[in-house]
Design a protein around this motif. Structure first.
Motif, short mmCIF file in Angstrom:
data_model
loop_
_atom_site.label_atom_id
_atom_site.label_comp_id
_atom_site.label_asym_id
_atom_site.label_seq_id
_atom_site.Cartn_x
_atom_site.Cartn_y
_atom_site.Cartn_z
N PHE A 13 -3.77 54.44 35.94
CA PHE A 13 -4.19 55.69 35.56
C PHE A 13 -3.25 56.59 35.99
O PHE A 13 -2.52 56.60 36.98
N VAL A 14 -2.81 57.88 35.34
CA VAL A 14 -1.95 58.88 35.74
C VAL A 14 -2.81 60.07 35.62
O VAL A 14 -3.42 60.73 34.63
N ILE A 15 -2.49 60.90 36.89
CA ILE A 15 -3.18 62.34 37.03
C ILE A 15 -2.16 63.43 37.37
O ILE A 15 -1.52 63.46 38.25
N PHE A 16 -2.27 64.45 36.39
CA PHE A 16 -1.13 65.67 36.63
C PHE A 16 -1.96 66.75 37.23
O PHE A 16 -2.94 67.03 36.98
N GLN A 26 -12.69 66.84 45.31
CA GLN A 26 -11.85 67.33 46.55
C GLN A 26 -10.30 67.61 45.94
O GLN A 26 -9.50 67.74 46.39
N GLU A 27 -10.29 67.23 44.52
CA GLU A 27 -9.03 67.45 43.88
C GLU A 27 -8.82 68.42 42.71
O GLU A 27 -8.27 68.49 41.63
N GLY A 28 -9.79 69.52 42.80
CA GLY A 28 -9.81 70.52 41.98
C GLY A 28 -10.33 70.28 40.67
O GLY A 28 -10.13 71.02 39.60
N GLY A 29 -11.33 69.08 40.64
CA GLY A 29 -11.83 68.83 39.34
C GLY A 29 -11.04 67.83 38.55
O GLY A 29 -11.37 67.57 37.35
N LYS A 30 -9.75 67.49 38.79
CA LYS A 30 -9.04 66.77 37.98
C LYS A 30 -9.40 65.32 37.90
O LYS A 30 -9.67 64.92 38.74
N LEU A 31 -9.09 64.98 36.55
CA LEU A 31 -9.29 63.35 36.33
C LEU A 31 -8.26 62.95 35.52
O LEU A 31 -7.49 63.97 35.18
N PRO A 32 -8.18 61.68 35.38
CA PRO A 32 -7.09 60.90 34.65
C PRO A 32 -6.62 61.86 33.19
O PRO A 32 -7.54 61.89 32.64
N ASN A 33 -5.39 61.94 33.25
CA ASN A 33 -5.04 62.27 31.88
C ASN A 33 -4.48 61.06 30.80
O ASN A 33 -4.58 61.08 29.64
N PHE A 34 -4.29 60.23 31.52
CA PHE A 34 -3.80 58.81 30.88
C PHE A 34 -4.34 57.64 31.53
O PHE A 34 -4.78 57.49 32.78
N VAL A 35 -5.11 56.84 30.86
CA VAL A 35 -5.47 55.41 31.39
C VAL A 35 -5.09 54.27 30.47
O VAL A 35 -5.05 54.46 29.34
N LEU A 36 -4.91 53.10 31.33
CA LEU A 36 -4.42 51.97 30.49
C LEU A 36 -5.49 50.57 31.11
O LEU A 36 -5.40 50.86 32.40
N ARG A 85 -16.30 55.64 25.95
CA ARG A 85 -17.38 56.61 25.72
C ARG A 85 -17.44 57.46 26.72
O ARG A 85 -17.39 58.50 27.05
N LEU A 86 -17.28 56.59 27.96
CA LEU A 86 -17.31 57.51 29.33
C LEU A 86 -15.96 58.33 29.48
O LEU A 86 -15.95 59.35 29.93
N TYR A 87 -14.72 57.76 29.38
CA TYR A 87 -13.60 58.54 29.30
C TYR A 87 -13.53 59.62 28.38
O TYR A 87 -13.06 60.57 28.66
N ALA A 88 -14.00 59.48 27.20
CA ALA A 88 -14.18 60.64 26.33
C ALA A 88 -15.02 61.68 26.71
O ALA A 88 -14.56 63.01 26.54
N SER A 89 -16.03 61.34 27.23
CA SER A 89 -16.98 62.47 27.72
C SER A 89 -16.19 63.13 29.05
O SER A 89 -16.74 64.28 29.44
N LEU A 90 -15.40 62.33 29.79
CA LEU A 90 -14.75 63.01 31.00
C LEU A 90 -13.23 63.90 30.66
O LEU A 90 -12.77 64.22 31.46
N GLY A 91 -13.05 63.70 29.44
CA GLY A 91 -12.15 64.36 28.95
C GLY A 91 -10.64 63.69 29.27
O GLY A 91 -9.57 64.58 29.21
N VAL A 92 -10.57 62.40 29.33
CA VAL A 92 -9.13 61.56 29.41
C VAL A 92 -8.51 61.59 28.08
O VAL A 92 -9.01 61.30 27.11
N GLN A 93 -7.57 62.52 28.25
CA GLN A 93 -6.63 62.79 27.11
C GLN A 93 -6.24 61.44 26.36
O GLN A 93 -6.19 61.50 25.02
#
Length: 250
Positions: free
Chosen positions: A73-76, A90-100, A117-125
């Motif tokens: 995963f990559v988080i910007f 602890q990270e300003g609510g940031k979640l992964p932008n990219f998951v493989l 389903r989970l990643y979509a609900s969390l907003g993983v782009q």
């Protein structure tokens, strides 16, 4: 009046590991490590890009069960530093932008149904899947982007050389499939995953690949120098022979 015990509640524990083996096959592990490593090297100069894999991401404070552990995963927008686990609060609510996810026999259903389903609900782009053995996915590489809360497939295109690839707009990179690498010992149908920078046309290399390239360049430079030395010796021998004949080599 109720008595107070004065006891301090036990802190909530967020485990760093589930105690299970990392992956079920050499191919799965090798690609997980390769992808994390080359992406870390690619984003090395950017202090607010975090690349990791197989690490617990906790996305709900107070609920250790609200966790996921993507293969890659990559988080910007968060600091590039080592972590034992990642807690979004602890990270300003940031979640992964990219998951493989590196798909395998034991994870196929999760990778195709539960995790999207989970990643979509969390907003993983962007959500990608890759099957290193070509046993579980057809095509072997899949990618999707989040549109209005639902993942829409990204097109599988071909390079001028006929190599299949999917472009990741989030990473600014192409994920390409190449003919299998013999050392992996996989079936002929299995194609190797590699990351490419479409702006430069350069393949992202792991540390081992960079070291092999450095050694190859050193060897090539050594051969060139040997040829130069041999040519110099031939020129000196010819000049000496001309002088013996009374001819000025100049």
């Amino acid at each position: 009046m109720a008595e107070t015990t004065g006891l301090i509640p036990d802190p909530i524990l967020y485990p760093d590991s589930d105690g299970q083996p990392m992956t079920e096959s050499d191919a799965t592990r090798d690609y997980l490590l390769y992808c994390v490593e080359v992406l870390r090297l690619y984003f090395k100069g950017r202090s607010h890009v975090y690349v990791s894999g197989n690490l617990f991401i906790y996305y709900e404070e107070g609920n250790p069960k609200a966790a996921m552990s993507p293969d890659v995963f990559v988080i910007f927008g968060v600091s590039n530093r080592k972590r034992r686990s990642y807690k979004t609060w602890q990270e300003g609510g940031k979640l992964p932008n990219f998951v493989l996810e590196i798909t395998s026999r034991s994870t196929k259903r999760q990778d195709e149904v539960e995790k999207p389903r989970l990643y979509a609900s969390l907003g993983v782009q962007e959500y990608f899947q890759y099957d290193p053995t070509a046993d579980y996915l057809n095509p072997q590489l899949r990618g999707a982007q989040l549109v209005d809360g639902t993942y829409q497939p990204l097109p599988l295109s071909s390079t001028a050389a006929g190599l299949p690839y999917i472009h990741s707009a989030v990473l600014g990179l192409d994920l390409q499939l190449h003919p299998p690498y013999p050392k992996l010992g996989l079936a002929p149908a299995a194609q190797a995953l590699r990351f490419y920078d479409p702006q430069t046309g350069i393949k992202l290399l792991s540390r081992d690949e960079l070291e092999q390239l450095r050694e190859a360049l050193q060897e090539e430079n050594g051969l060139i120098q040997q040829e130069r030395d041999a040519a110099q010796k031939r020129a000196e021998a010819l000049a000496a022979r001309l002088r013996e004949l009374g001819i000025d080599p100049e």
